[in-house]
Design a protein around this motif. Structure first.
Motif, PDB file in Angstrom:
ATOM      1  N   THR A  95     -14.708 -11.765 -11.476  1.00  0.00           N
ATOM      2  CA  THR A  95     -14.319 -10.438 -11.980  1.00  0.00           C
ATOM      3  C   THR A  95     -15.282  -9.386 -11.428  1.00  0.00           C
ATOM      4  N   GLN A  96     -14.809  -8.149 -11.393  1.00  0.00           N
ATOM      5  CA  GLN A  96     -15.655  -7.032 -10.968  1.00  0.00           C
ATOM      6  C   GLN A  96     -15.196  -5.787 -11.707  1.00  0.00           C
ATOM      7  N   ASP A  97     -16.143  -5.006 -12.197  1.00  0.00           N
ATOM      8  CA  ASP A  97     -15.836  -3.814 -12.977  1.00  0.00           C
ATOM      9  C   ASP A  97     -15.988  -2.557 -12.124  1.00  0.00           C
ATOM     10  N   PHE A  98     -15.010  -1.654 -12.268  1.00  0.00           N
ATOM     11  CA  PHE A  98     -15.049  -0.354 -11.589  1.00  0.00           C
ATOM     12  C   PHE A  98     -14.845   0.746 -12.610  1.00  0.00           C
ATOM     13  N   ALA A  99     -15.390   1.921 -12.311  1.00  0.00           N
ATOM     14  CA  ALA A  99     -15.126   3.113 -13.104  1.00  0.00           C
ATOM     15  C   ALA A  99     -14.345   4.083 -12.235  1.00  0.00           C
ATOM     16  N   MET A 100     -13.166   4.520 -12.724  1.00  0.00           N
ATOM     17  CA  MET A 100     -12.298   5.400 -11.938  1.00  0.00           C
ATOM     18  C   MET A 100     -11.680   6.453 -12.834  1.00  0.00           C
ATOM     19  N   ASP A 101     -12.137   7.700 -12.696  1.00  0.00           N
ATOM     20  CA  ASP A 101     -11.536   8.839 -13.400  1.00  0.00           C
ATOM     21  C   ASP A 101     -11.360   8.575 -14.893  1.00  0.00           C
ATOM     22  N   GLY A 102     -12.399   8.094 -15.523  1.00  0.00           N
ATOM     23  CA  GLY A 102     -12.341   7.854 -16.956  1.00  0.00           C
ATOM     24  C   GLY A 102     -11.756   6.510 -17.347  1.00  0.00           C
ATOM     25  N   TRP A 103     -11.338   5.724 -16.348  1.00  0.00           N
ATOM     26  CA  TRP A 103     -10.796   4.379 -16.601  1.00  0.00           C
ATOM     27  C   TRP A 103     -11.852   3.335 -16.242  1.00  0.00           C
ATOM     28  N   LYS A 104     -11.857   2.242 -16.982  1.00  0.00           N
ATOM     29  CA  LYS A 104     -12.624   1.052 -16.615  1.00  0.00           C
ATOM     30  C   LYS A 104     -11.621   0.021 -16.076  1.00  0.00           C
ATOM     31  N   VAL A 105     -11.782  -0.327 -14.817  1.00  0.00           N
ATOM     32  CA  VAL A 105     -10.828  -1.212 -14.150  1.00  0.00           C
ATOM     33  C   VAL A 105     -11.527  -2.524 -13.793  1.00  0.00           C
ATOM     34  N   LYS A 106     -10.843  -3.664 -14.085  1.00  0.00           N
ATOM     35  CA  LYS A 106     -11.440  -4.973 -13.807  1.00  0.00           C
ATOM     36  C   LYS A 106     -10.419  -5.894 -13.146  1.00  0.00           C
ATOM     37  N   PRO A 107     -10.522  -6.129 -11.836  1.00  0.00           N
ATOM     38  CA  PRO A 107      -9.694  -7.158 -11.193  1.00  0.00           C
ATOM     39  C   PRO A 107     -10.209  -8.552 -11.583  1.00  0.00           C
ATOM     40  N   ILE A 108      -9.272  -9.521 -11.616  1.00  0.00           N
ATOM     41  CA  ILE A 108      -9.601 -10.891 -12.010  1.00  0.00           C
ATOM     42  C   ILE A 108      -8.954 -11.854 -11.016  1.00  0.00           C
ATOM     43  N   ALA A 109      -9.727 -12.815 -10.523  1.00  0.00           N
ATOM     44  CA  ALA A 109      -9.188 -13.884  -9.672  1.00  0.00           C
ATOM     45  C   ALA A 109      -9.712 -15.213 -10.204  1.00  0.00           C
ATOM     46  N   GLU A 110      -8.813 -16.200 -10.287  1.00  0.00           N
ATOM     47  CA  GLU A 110      -9.192 -17.474 -10.910  1.00  0.00           C
ATOM     48  C   GLU A 110      -8.474 -18.619 -10.205  1.00  0.00           C
ATOM     49  N   ALA A 111      -9.149 -19.747 -10.061  1.00  0.00           N
ATOM     50  CA  ALA A 111      -8.547 -20.947  -9.500  1.00  0.00           C
ATOM     51  C   ALA A 111      -9.099 -22.157 -10.242  1.00  0.00           C
ATOM     52  N   GLY A 112      -8.256 -23.186 -10.397  1.00  0.00           N
ATOM     53  CA  GLY A 112      -8.722 -24.367 -11.117  1.00  0.00           C
ATOM     54  C   GLY A 112      -7.786 -25.539 -10.984  1.00  0.00           C
ATOM     55  N   TYR A 113      -8.139 -26.601 -11.684  1.00  0.00           N
ATOM     56  CA  TYR A 113      -7.342 -27.828 -11.698  1.00  0.00           C
ATOM     57  C   TYR A 113      -7.250 -28.324 -13.130  1.00  0.00           C
ATOM     58  N   LEU A 114      -6.064 -28.801 -13.519  1.00  0.00           N
ATOM     59  CA  LEU A 114      -5.836 -29.308 -14.867  1.00  0.00           C
ATOM     60  C   LEU A 114      -5.430 -30.767 -14.805  1.00  0.00           C
ATOM     61  N   TRP A 115      -6.237 -31.634 -15.409  1.00  0.00           N
ATOM     62  CA  TRP A 115      -5.880 -33.039 -15.557  1.00  0.00           C
ATOM     63  C   TRP A 115      -5.157 -33.248 -16.893  1.00  0.00           C
ATOM     64  N   THR A 116      -4.124 -34.086 -16.892  1.00  0.00           N
ATOM     65  CA  THR A 116      -3.442 -34.477 -18.126  1.00  0.00           C
ATOM     66  C   THR A 116      -3.550 -35.984 -18.264  1.00  0.00           C
ATOM     67  N   LEU A 117      -4.231 -36.432 -19.310  1.00  0.00           N
ATOM     68  CA  LEU A 117      -4.499 -37.848 -19.535  1.00  0.00           C
ATOM     69  C   LEU A 117      -3.894 -38.278 -20.865  1.00  0.00           C
ATOM     70  N   GLY A 118      -3.854 -39.593 -21.087  1.00  0.00           N
ATOM     71  CA  GLY A 118      -3.330 -40.113 -22.349  1.00  0.00           C
ATOM     72  C   GLY A 118      -1.899 -40.578 -22.208  1.00  0.00           C
ATOM     73  N   ASP A 119      -1.068 -40.280 -23.231  1.00  0.00           N
ATOM     74  CA  ASP A 119       0.312 -40.779 -23.277  1.00  0.00           C
ATOM     75  C   ASP A 119       1.247 -39.904 -22.446  1.00  0.00           C
ATOM     76  N   ARG A 120       0.871 -39.703 -21.201  1.00  0.00           N
ATOM     77  CA  ARG A 120       1.709 -38.910 -20.302  1.00  0.00           C
ATOM     78  C   ARG A 120       2.992 -39.665 -19.960  1.00  0.00           C
ATOM     79  N   ASN A 121       2.903 -40.989 -19.900  1.00  0.00           N
ATOM     80  CA  ASN A 121       4.078 -41.854 -19.721  1.00  0.00           C
ATOM     81  C   ASN A 121       4.465 -42.378 -21.095  1.00  0.00           C
ATOM     82  N   SER A 122       5.596 -41.920 -21.615  1.00  0.00           N
ATOM     83  CA  SER A 122       5.973 -42.246 -22.982  1.00  0.00           C
ATOM     84  C   SER A 122       7.279 -43.036 -23.004  1.00  0.00           C
ATOM     85  N   ASP A 123       7.702 -43.437 -24.204  1.00  0.00           N
ATOM     86  CA  ASP A 123       8.918 -44.236 -24.376  1.00  0.00           C
ATOM     87  C   ASP A 123       9.859 -43.573 -25.366  1.00  0.00           C
ATOM     88  N   GLU A 124      11.150 -43.805 -25.162  1.00  0.00           N
ATOM     89  CA  GLU A 124      12.163 -43.390 -26.120  1.00  0.00           C
ATOM     90  C   GLU A 124      12.978 -44.606 -26.527  1.00  0.00           C
TER      91      GLU A 124
END
Length: 410
Positions: free
Chosen positions: A320-349
């Motif tokens: 993130t980075q903060d800017f001040a512009m004509d009375g506004w506070k502006v903050k761009p945001i960039a994000e990257a990541g990875y999500l693991w899903t563990l457990g009963d991901r394979n289920s039964d019916e």
């Protein structure tokens, strides 16, 4: 038929003694029927009768085939459906006939009930986490905030036993409204509510399936900030209502089922100065208990999916980075990541009809997925406006999420 004169037995290729199979000489469109010689055939009389075949003789010992046999001797609508599905004037090949039967028994999975609950829960808790992560001021101001969410998902090949996979498109539209009820000395505590509607539409080789879903939820959340380190957490609940329909072999199959997700998550992050901005690595863990419910569809088949206990582990990096512009506070945001899903991901019916049961497996989600997020916040006076986009991709699921955020400090 009966003949008045002549010898029907000698030289007659259509003659069969009582109990013998005559199907090779008589055209039968329904693959679950066979034609056998009737009692009383003689040199002057030839007649046949039909009998049910064991479905495994026709289609092999495939998934849920015992359920077909049980349905055929029942008085439920499933008996008529399976007879129609096995008619080669309706489904021309045995592969299509088997696909139609498996699509019917996999109504819950093809309608996205389990995966939809998983995704809607993540959208809800993700909005709460983004609010806590993006708002780091240490003022004593309380606030009221809202996130609008629009998500389009493409599911291609999510595993379902007996089928090549579940293929459908899902769309979620909803709003999350919350308030930081306590804000003091780096500690924030609040609550959020959500409503989302989900729309699912997909097809197999022989069937088209839809689901109109509604989700309602509540979250209690908090954050503790000490120096440049923050600890985020929430306890959340989400209730889903699913209205299912499938068009298959000239019939409409319907069902209604409710589901619930109970989750608790924590995340730690630390801010590092990076030029004029801030670089924030983070890692977390979330436990989710998913109860998919049970129901009986319009064919008379009872569906009961096992509850799932999942562990979700996100690891990411945000800038993130903060800017001040004509009375506004502006903050761009960039994000990257990875999500693991563990457990009963394979289920039964489990399926039940007429005293018979069958169990098959399916996947709730991908085992892991990459995601990237871009956003911008603009603050003026007591109001903050935000706009965001996130792309997420796993092996079978990809999604595009747009969000609009508002925050009012008071």
């Amino acid at each position: 038929m009966t003949v008045a004169a002549g010898n029907v037995k000698e030289g007659n290729a259509w003659y069969v003694d009582a109990g013998e199979d005559a199907s090779s000489n008589i055209l039968v469109h329904n693959q679950l029927l066979k034609v056998v010689g009737a009692e009383g055939n003689s040199e002057t009389q030839f007649s046949v009768t039909t009998e049910l075949r064991d479905a495994s003789e026709v289609y092999g010992n495939t998934n849920n085939i015992n359920l077909v046999n049980a349905a055929l001797v029942s008085t439920t609508p499933a008996a008529d459906f399976f007879m129609t599905a096995s008619d080669d004037t309706i489904n021309s090949t045995k592969a299509d006939q088997m696909n139609a039967m498996q699509s019917a028994t996999s109504l819950t999975e093809l309608a996205g009930v389990q995966h939809g609950l998983y995704t809607a829960g993540n959208l809800f808790t993700g909005a709460v986490a983004n609010h806590l992560a993006d708002v780091k001021d240490t003022t004593l101001d309380k606030d009221l905030w809202a996130h609008y969410i629009h998500d389009k998902e493409n599911i291609r090949g999510l595993a379902v036993d007996g089928l090549s996979g579940a293929d459908y498109d899902a769309q979620y539209n909803g709003v999350v409204v919350g308030s930081d009820l306590y804000h003091n000395n780096g500690v924030v505590a609040g609550a959020a509510l959500t409503y989302m509607d989900g729309s699912f539409s997909g097809s197999s080789d022989t069937a088209s399936t839809k689901n109109d879903a509604d989700y309602y939820g509540l979250s209690l959340y908090g954050r503790v900030r000490r120096g440049q380190t923050s600890y985020l957490g929430d306890i959340s609940w989400l209730h889903g209502k699913n209205d299912l329909s499938q068009y298959n072999s000239g019939s409409e199959i319907t069902g209604d089922v409710s589901s619930n997700a109970y989750t608790a998550g924590v995340r730690a992050e630390h801010d590092f100065a990076a030029g004029d901005g801030t670089l924030t690595p983070y890692a977390g863990v979330r436990y989710a208990h998913l109860d998919y419910g049970n129901y009986t569809d319009s064919l008379g088949i009872h569906h009961d999916s096992d509850n799932a206990n999942l562990w979700l582990i996100p690891v990411g990096l945000r800038y993130t980075q903060d800017f001040a512009m004509d009375g506004w506070k502006v903050k761009p945001i960039a994000e990257a990541g990875y999500l693991w899903t563990l457990g009963d991901r394979n289920s039964d019916e489990r399926l039940n009809i007429n005293g018979a049961s069958s169990t098959f497996g399916y996947d709730v989600s991908d085992s892991g997925s990459f995601y990237g997020r871009l956003g911008i916040e603009a603050e003026k006076g007591r109001m903050t406006y935000g706009l965001g986009y996130q792309y997420q991709k796993g092996s079978d699921v990809r999604s595009n999420v747009w969000s609009l955020a508002l925050r009012y400090k008071f």
